[in-house]
Write a protein that holds these residues in place. Sequence first.
Motif, mmCIF file in Angstrom:
data_model
loop_
_atom_site.group_PDB
_atom_site.id
_atom_site.type_symbol
_atom_site.label_atom_id
_atom_site.label_comp_id
_atom_site.label_asym_id
_atom_site.label_seq_id
_atom_site.Cartn_x
_atom_site.Cartn_y
_atom_site.Cartn_z
ATOM 1 N N ILE A 1 16.304 2.160 5.955
ATOM 2 C CA ILE A 1 16.070 2.121 4.486
ATOM 3 C C ILE A 1 17.458 2.070 3.848
ATOM 4 C CG2 ILE A 1 15.152 3.104 2.345
ATOM 5 C CD1 ILE A 1 13.104 4.556 3.973
ATOM 6 N N GLU A 2 18.011 1.174 2.968
ATOM 7 C CA GLU A 2 19.296 1.175 2.419
ATOM 8 C C GLU A 2 19.265 2.104 0.961
ATOM 9 O OE1 GLU A 2 20.954 -2.612 1.231
ATOM 10 O OE2 GLU A 2 20.776 -3.175 3.440
ATOM 11 N N VAL A 3 19.870 3.058 1.126
ATOM 12 C CA VAL A 3 19.944 4.021 -0.196
ATOM 13 C C VAL A 3 21.468 3.986 -0.934
ATOM 14 C CG1 VAL A 3 18.458 5.537 0.470
ATOM 15 C CG2 VAL A 3 20.676 5.966 1.290
ATOM 16 N N ILE A 4 21.658 4.111 -2.155
ATOM 17 C CA ILE A 4 22.881 4.033 -2.894
ATOM 18 C C ILE A 4 23.341 5.476 -3.395
ATOM 19 C CG2 ILE A 4 24.141 2.942 -4.652
ATOM 20 C CD1 ILE A 4 22.070 0.789 -4.605
ATOM 21 N N GLY A 5 24.568 5.953 -2.640
ATOM 22 C CA GLY A 5 25.069 7.393 -3.148
ATOM 23 C C GLY A 5 24.006 8.363 -2.639
ATOM 24 N N LEU B 1 12.068 2.836 -2.114
ATOM 25 C CA LEU B 1 11.321 1.835 -1.429
ATOM 26 C C LEU B 1 11.403 0.534 -1.774
ATOM 27 C CD1 LEU B 1 8.334 4.324 -0.559
ATOM 28 C CD2 LEU B 1 10.093 3.467 0.841
ATOM 29 N N GLN B 2 11.687 0.050 -2.952
ATOM 30 C CA GLN B 2 11.964 -1.187 -3.567
ATOM 31 C C GLN B 2 13.440 -1.775 -3.223
ATOM 32 O OE1 GLN B 2 10.691 -0.318 -7.658
ATOM 33 N NE2 GLN B 2 8.572 -0.902 -7.206
ATOM 34 N N GLN B 3 14.111 -0.808 -2.426
ATOM 35 C CA GLN B 3 15.323 -1.655 -1.996
ATOM 36 C C GLN B 3 15.210 -1.961 -0.745
ATOM 37 O OE1 GLN B 3 18.449 1.575 -4.478
ATOM 38 N NE2 GLN B 3 18.033 2.009 -2.199
ATOM 39 N N PRO B 4 16.490 -2.942 -0.089
ATOM 40 C CA PRO B 4 15.907 -3.644 1.163
ATOM 41 C C PRO B 4 15.887 -2.473 2.207
ATOM 42 C CG PRO B 4 17.927 -4.193 0.076
ATOM 43 C CD PRO B 4 17.563 -3.288 -0.745
ATOM 44 N N ILE B 5 14.403 -2.918 2.768
ATOM 45 C CA ILE B 5 13.977 -2.053 3.998
ATOM 46 C C ILE B 5 13.778 -2.876 5.230
ATOM 47 C CG2 ILE B 5 12.027 -0.540 4.899
ATOM 48 C CD1 ILE B 5 11.085 -0.079 2.203
ATOM 49 N N GLU C 1 0.798 -1.196 -0.148
ATOM 50 C CA GLU C 1 0.004 0.204 0.151
ATOM 51 C C GLU C 1 0.798 1.233 0.045
ATOM 52 O OE1 GLU C 1 -3.915 1.701 2.443
ATOM 53 O OE2 GLU C 1 -3.170 -0.436 2.719
ATOM 54 N N ILE C 2 1.995 1.177 0.699
ATOM 55 C CA ILE C 2 3.117 2.223 0.630
ATOM 56 C C ILE C 2 3.623 2.414 -0.793
ATOM 57 C CG2 ILE C 2 5.309 3.143 1.531
ATOM 58 C CD1 ILE C 2 4.408 1.494 4.221
ATOM 59 N N LEU C 3 3.874 1.389 -1.363
ATOM 60 C CA LEU C 3 4.566 1.367 -2.627
ATOM 61 C C LEU C 3 3.411 2.138 -3.714
ATOM 62 C CD1 LEU C 3 6.542 -1.986 -2.895
ATOM 63 C CD2 LEU C 3 7.375 0.570 -2.520
ATOM 64 N N THR C 4 2.006 1.762 -3.605
ATOM 65 C CA THR C 4 0.965 2.111 -4.274
ATOM 66 C C THR C 4 0.983 3.612 -4.225
ATOM 67 O OG1 THR C 4 0.024 -0.079 -4.202
ATOM 68 C CG2 THR C 4 -1.581 1.986 -4.937
ATOM 69 N N HIS C 5 0.906 4.023 -2.902
ATOM 70 C CA HIS C 5 0.729 5.530 -2.528
ATOM 71 C C HIS C 5 1.822 6.263 -3.556
ATOM 72 C CE1 HIS C 5 0.452 9.145 -0.512
ATOM 73 N NE2 HIS C 5 1.696 9.376 -0.319
#
Length: 131
Positions: free
Chosen positions: A53-57, A40-44, A23-27
């Motif tokens: 939340i993992e972010v790259i760069g 949000l589609q990366q490892p959480i 539901e978060i992704l749909t929002h």
Amino acid sequence: MELIPTTSVQSFTQELLEKNLPEILTHFKNLGKNLELAILQQPIKVKGGDLVIEVIGSVQEEIAEKMKPDLVGLVRKLTGANSFSVHLEVKEEIQETHQKLYTDRDKMNFLIKKHPALMELAKKFELDTDF
């Protein structure tokens, strides 16, 4: 003596996150926020009741920082969990260990190093990458 009703505080867990993540992704998808959606589609993970939340760069880090208030409000609304915060784990981009292959000759040489039998085939069929 008047009794004061107590409100139950929902603790934030990995299961609660996984249940509400679609539901978060749909929002964010409905808002057209593709960069936030990619983050949000990366490892959480949920560690110690906090959202990690993992972010790259640095670019994704900046986008995630701007997205935090909206994300916190949405998660609180969907899950009922009130006492959590969002943390970012910045992962560095993986540097490529080999050189970029731009020309056909470079690609052919790379493949020949990987598969020496390719040189014999190239000679047999008179293959020329520099046509």
